[in-house]
Structure formats: structure tokens, C-alpha cells
Design an enzyme around this catalytic site. Sequence first.
Site, short mmCIF file in Angstrom:
data_model
loop_
_atom_site.label_atom_id
_atom_site.label_comp_id
_atom_site.label_asym_id
_atom_site.label_seq_id
_atom_site.Cartn_x
_atom_site.Cartn_y
_atom_site.Cartn_z
CD GLU A 159 10.04 4.44 -19.44
OE1 GLU A 159 10.27 5.26 -18.55
OE2 GLU A 159 10.80 4.20 -20.38
CG ASP A 180 18.32 1.73 -17.56
OD1 ASP A 180 18.75 2.26 -18.60
OD2 ASP A 180 17.81 2.36 -16.62
CG ASP A 190 16.03 7.98 -20.22
OD1 ASP A 190 15.36 6.95 -20.40
OD2 ASP A 190 16.91 8.08 -19.34
C1 GLC Z 1 17.97 5.99 -17.35
C2 GLC Z 1 18.40 5.65 -18.77
C3 GLC Z 1 19.90 5.57 -18.85
C4 GLC Z 1 20.52 6.89 -18.38
C5 GLC Z 1 20.03 7.22 -16.98
C6 GLC Z 1 20.49 8.60 -16.52
O1 GLC Z 1 18.27 4.97 -16.48
O2 GLC Z 1 17.79 4.47 -19.21
O3 GLC Z 1 20.32 5.26 -20.15
O4 GLC Z 1 21.91 6.79 -18.40
O5 GLC Z 1 18.62 7.19 -16.93
O6 GLC Z 1 20.01 9.58 -17.36
#
Ligand code: GLC
Length: 707
Positions: A313, A423, A310
Site C-alpha cells: 500500500e 486480511d 504483499d
Molecule cells: C500480510 C498479508 C498476509 C500474510 C502476512 C505475512 O498480513 O496480507 O496474507 O500472510 O502479511 O506475510
Amino acid sequence: MIKIEFGNSFVTDAVVDINYVKVVPQTQLPEFIAVNQGENFSISYGMKKKDIVFGLGENVGGMNKRGGIYESFCFDEFNHTPDKKSLYAAHNLIIVDGERKFGLFIDHPGKVRFDVGFTDIDTLEISMENPNFNLYIITGNSLKEIVKKFRKAIGISYIPPKWAFGFQQSRWSYPDMTSITEIADKFRNSQIPCDTIYMDIDYMDNYKNFTIDKAKFPEFSEFVKFIKNKGFRLIPIIDAGCKKEKGYDISDEGIENGYYCLDKDGKPFVGAVWPGHVYFPDFMNSKVRTWFGDKYKILIDQGIEGFWNDMNEPAIFYSEGGIKKAFEKIKSMEGKNIGVDLYFQMKDTMEGISHSIEDYKSFYHNVDGELINHYDLHNLYGYNMTRAAGESFVKNYPDKRILLFSRASYVGMHRYGGIWTGDNKSWWEHLLLNIKMMPSINMLGFLYSGADVGGFGCDASAELVIRWTQFGVFTPLLRNHTTLGTRAQEPFAFDVESTDIFRSAINLRYALIPYIYSEFMKAAKESECYFKSLAYEFSDDISRRVEDQVLVGDSVMLAPIYTPNTFSRNVWMPEDMLLWKVGDYTDFNYSLHPKGHHFIDIELDEIPLFIRKNKILVIGNHSHNIDSIDQSEITVIAYVQDLATYRLYNDDGVTTNYMNGDYTELDITIKIQEDSKPQVLTNLSENSIIKKINYLIVNSKGQLFKL
Ligand code: GLC
């Protein structure tokens, strides 16, 4: 596919099979494409009135991108509203499907802008801020042929373990052993199948990658075993930024070895994400990829078998430089008469701190000794983080399949992992966006993909989560995920009646595994798509423009419900079809419909599943998880006018032995001559895992034959 080089392009490794590529000089640019070298470098094409434009993978807008303006710039976008131009991915493939049919792939790691008839209704204009890129032009007689040629050149899609096709439950967060155990038990007690439970950032010690919070998980590997004994796998998150902290080995090792991105003064660049100050591993450097990729072993050694990457980007909430500049600007306003203009400047100054272009321009990658500004390579960052993990898995565990998917991506990352679409929100509009996005994402090879089912942001109603799950039944990645503080949205979180509906839908998912897995694997091996727009298979004008129906594999069409309080909808059937409204999947009810427009009723507990003419669907049985499914009996459901054939692929689902030919293919042929009883032919062998095949065959008159 031809390749034309412009300037001195960075090697992205998007295209890997040069056998499918012919490099030609710029002078051989097809005459229908114009190159404009103005302030920005652009290429353009004069579209015909009826041209449809597909592609761009994970982005907003429809399946047909015409009339919109889009950008490829991987971005932590938490509001997927229609005015946005990019999400987390850079999928620079665009396909014109008209009298002239061709695809363009712009292999360029920086920002690319696609004006698809927005500024000028008939002009497709693709512009780059920097004129170094490779242009690939793919011609073919159909959308399908063009996509296939492109896919062959970019390599085979990532294959997850079979258990990753089970239902998956997530939330930010189930932070400790008690909450995870409680969720696991609720699934089993409510008899809803589920294979995995996700661990969001709170499992870590202070959000430090590859660490475990010992207070929450005193015996982590024991706990992983304990949950596995209940039939679940735990899937931890890994973020791109690594906490800056003396004494934290990842932080120290990276600094000692020069593994982090550098600022303009040659010092490690510091940004801030969940852990506070972080360093960003320089994934553009192969040594760093090996180093970081091998760190996944720390968790694998404790029993972990899958990950989600995650914030890659990369997301940068702020940098010290950015904060300093913002304060200076705000200070300069102090004492002034704050009118509306200044007020908005103040507000924008603060909001502009996050994910700012200035920050992206302020750090560098060390690519084979050459320092390259991050902004110029921005779209490759998440791709190379996931590549780091993927490459290390292949090296360290060559026989094992490990679940891996990412938020950010670029073309080529599909070889290392899947993607989820980030998200979204618990909005009906985002269910529709999910439906529209799946075929586009598939064109880029991201077969293992899906959205946060039920929506990530905002509170969800039972009805929304039900309808979303009913669509999710068909997405390879089927994961219910939501954010901090929102209403619980697990399948047992609402009323009893809703729980029953979720159970039926998820049971169907498990029963469909033979078909879903077979179609997925064949799509991967043959460079095909698993999700397809109708335009992919049907060339009539209506099918080419349908935006809210999709094909799943070879035999199935879906027309999901994606608005509230809706119990009926229009469906375009591009050929004669059999409709099965699935509630309980053991109850086969059906109606036949001729090619054309239909208005059909769909109750909340029904999933309308359309089986195509002369096509075959194979279903099995559900169980509480994928590993425990009894594979000895299957049911073949077919709508046969004269002849239908199907090849059912299967393998062990956990090893990579399929690459060496260790898989089975069951060929099923069903023939019907006039009104006679269907004739069935299979190549079922004695040592097959399948011992019994039931047939439910409907002929063109609507008669059902149970064999
Ligand atoms: C980002 C991710 C999401 C996750 C959050 C906390 O927003 O896209 O899926 O729950 O971070 O880690």
C-alpha cells in the site's frame, strides 16, 4: 467515454486505449454533474429515489453502494468491519444505474472520497483533497454496456496460467521443507486435489526479498523440483519494503543507484515492516521498476512460476520519525494527572504510529527527475510494484504465463496481475462480504481474484470453511489462507465427514474447469465480467437489488449459504431455472423452478448450482491437479426450453500462444421443438482434444435426455 481534465493531473496509465476516449473541455461537462470548488474539490450528482449505485471494486459495503461513505486510499486494513471506508485498493469507478445511467471514473492517485447518499440521502458527492484529476464519464443503456466501455479503455485483464485455477493452499507459514512436504502429502493421501502451496515470509533469509533461508531450504531448486514431482507449484511472497542491511545486494544496489524513495532531506526514507528497517523501492520510476522486476528472475531461475506481492500500500508499521514524535508526546504527558482524556491520547498516539498519514507525507518519488510527495501518488504504489513484476515477466518470459497477484491495487493494475482481498477474518460476515465484492472487483477488470477462503484472522469452524470453500469453488483464485497461530483450516484439518465434503467440493471445482476457464478467458478477451451481480443481466426491480446471489459466467447463478447452522434459504430466480444440488458431481440430480421467489433446502454437503434457462454448462473430470486432468471427455448439462448455444474456449493454459490465435472454440447448439428429442449440433473436429461429449439435457417439462 468522455474525458475532462481538471488541473494538472498525474499520468497514472490507468486508461490505455484512447480510441475509446474523447477529450472535451470543462465547458462540456454534462449539466447533471455539478462541480464545487470549496475547501475540498468535489463533484456531485442529485440521485433519484430509485437510483442504484454500483462500483468501487474492492471495498466494504454492498453491491449497491448507496447510503454509505467510502474512500479510495490503499490501506493495510486488518479489520474489515462495516465502519471502515477503504481497504487495500483504490478503484475509483462508480456507476449510477437509474433513469439516467452513467459511470464516473476519477483518475486521481491521491485520496478520493465517495459520499453515496450518506450525508444527504439523494446526493452523490465525490471529493478530492487536491484538484488535479481526470474525470471520465461513461454513458450507456445498461450497467453492462457502461462497464464494457470502461473496460475496453483500461485494457485487457491479466491472464494467469491454467494451473492457477486449481485449489491453492496457504498459511502463514509452512516455513520449511518438512512442513511443506507434509502438507503436500496430506493432500495426496486424503485424495483432495491441489495445485499450489504458498510460501509466506518465513522462507526468506530474515525477510529479505529474493533470498532463501538456507537453513530451512539447503537445496532450494532441488526442493522446488521435488514438490513439482508431487504435482504442486510453490508460490513465494514478495513484500514491497526491502530490508536495510549493508551487504544485502538488493539493499546496497538500490542505495548505490538511488532506487529508493527519499525523505525531505534527500536521504533514503526508512520505515519498518516485517524485516525491521526497510527502504521502499521507488516504483514510480521506470528504471526502478525494471531493476526490481528483474529480481523475480532470481527465484524463477530456481523453478518458481508464481508470486504474490504483499504489503504494497505500502504498509509502514512505523518510522523512526514517527516513533520519536510519539515518545515526545508521551513524555510530555509524564507526571501529569492522567485522566480519561490523556489516557486516550496516549493510546491513540501509540496506535497512530502505524500507516500514518504523516509518514506517507514524509517521503518522495523521483518521477523523471521531479520529486513528488508520496501522499499525492499514494494509490499508485502497489499498482506499480505489480507492474514492475508484470512488465519484467513479459520482457524476460514472453511465451510463459506466470502467476501474479497483489494486495494493493489501482485501476489499470488488472493488466499485470490479479488481486486477493487481504486480511479478512474467519467470520461469516466476511464470507458474505466476499460474495458481494466479487462482482464489483470484476467491473474494474480484476478477473483473477478471490479472498482468503476460510478467513485469515481468527479460528475457523469446519462449517465456515466448508461454506466458504463451496463459494470459492467458483472464484478464479481459490486459496485457503490463514495467519500465525490460528487453528489449522486445510481441507483435511477437521473431522472425516468434513474432509469428505471438502473433497467433493474441490473435485467439483476441478470438474468445472472447462466452464470456469472458458468463461474467464472469454470475459478477459471481450471486456466482460466473470462474476456479475444479477443487475448486470436482468433489469427487473427485484434482480437489480439482490445482494447475496451472483452470476458466474454466462450460464450459472449462485445463491450461497453464508450464515451458520443454515440449511435452507430464499432464492430469487429472475427467470425459470434448473437447480442442481451438487454433492458428488458425477451424480446429476435436478429440479426445475419457475421464475420467482423460492425457499430451498441445502444440506451442508450440497452446493446449489442454478443453471439458467436456455443455457449450457460444461463439465469435465477432476484429477489431483490441473495438469493431469483428462480433457478427452466432457459432459454438457443444459436446460433448454427451445434453443441454447454455448462457445467453449480452451487453449494450452501455459503459454501466451492464445494471443496469436492458438486456441479452440467448440460451438454447441441444442434445439428442442415442442416435445421432441433435443437436436444437438457441434463443430467438434477430428483433431480436437475432446473425443467424447455426453449430454444431459433437461427440457421445459423437466424430462431428462441423456445423449
Ligand atoms: C500480510 C498479508 C498476509 C500474510 C502476512 C505475512 O498480513 O496480507 O496474507 O500472510 O502479511 O506475510
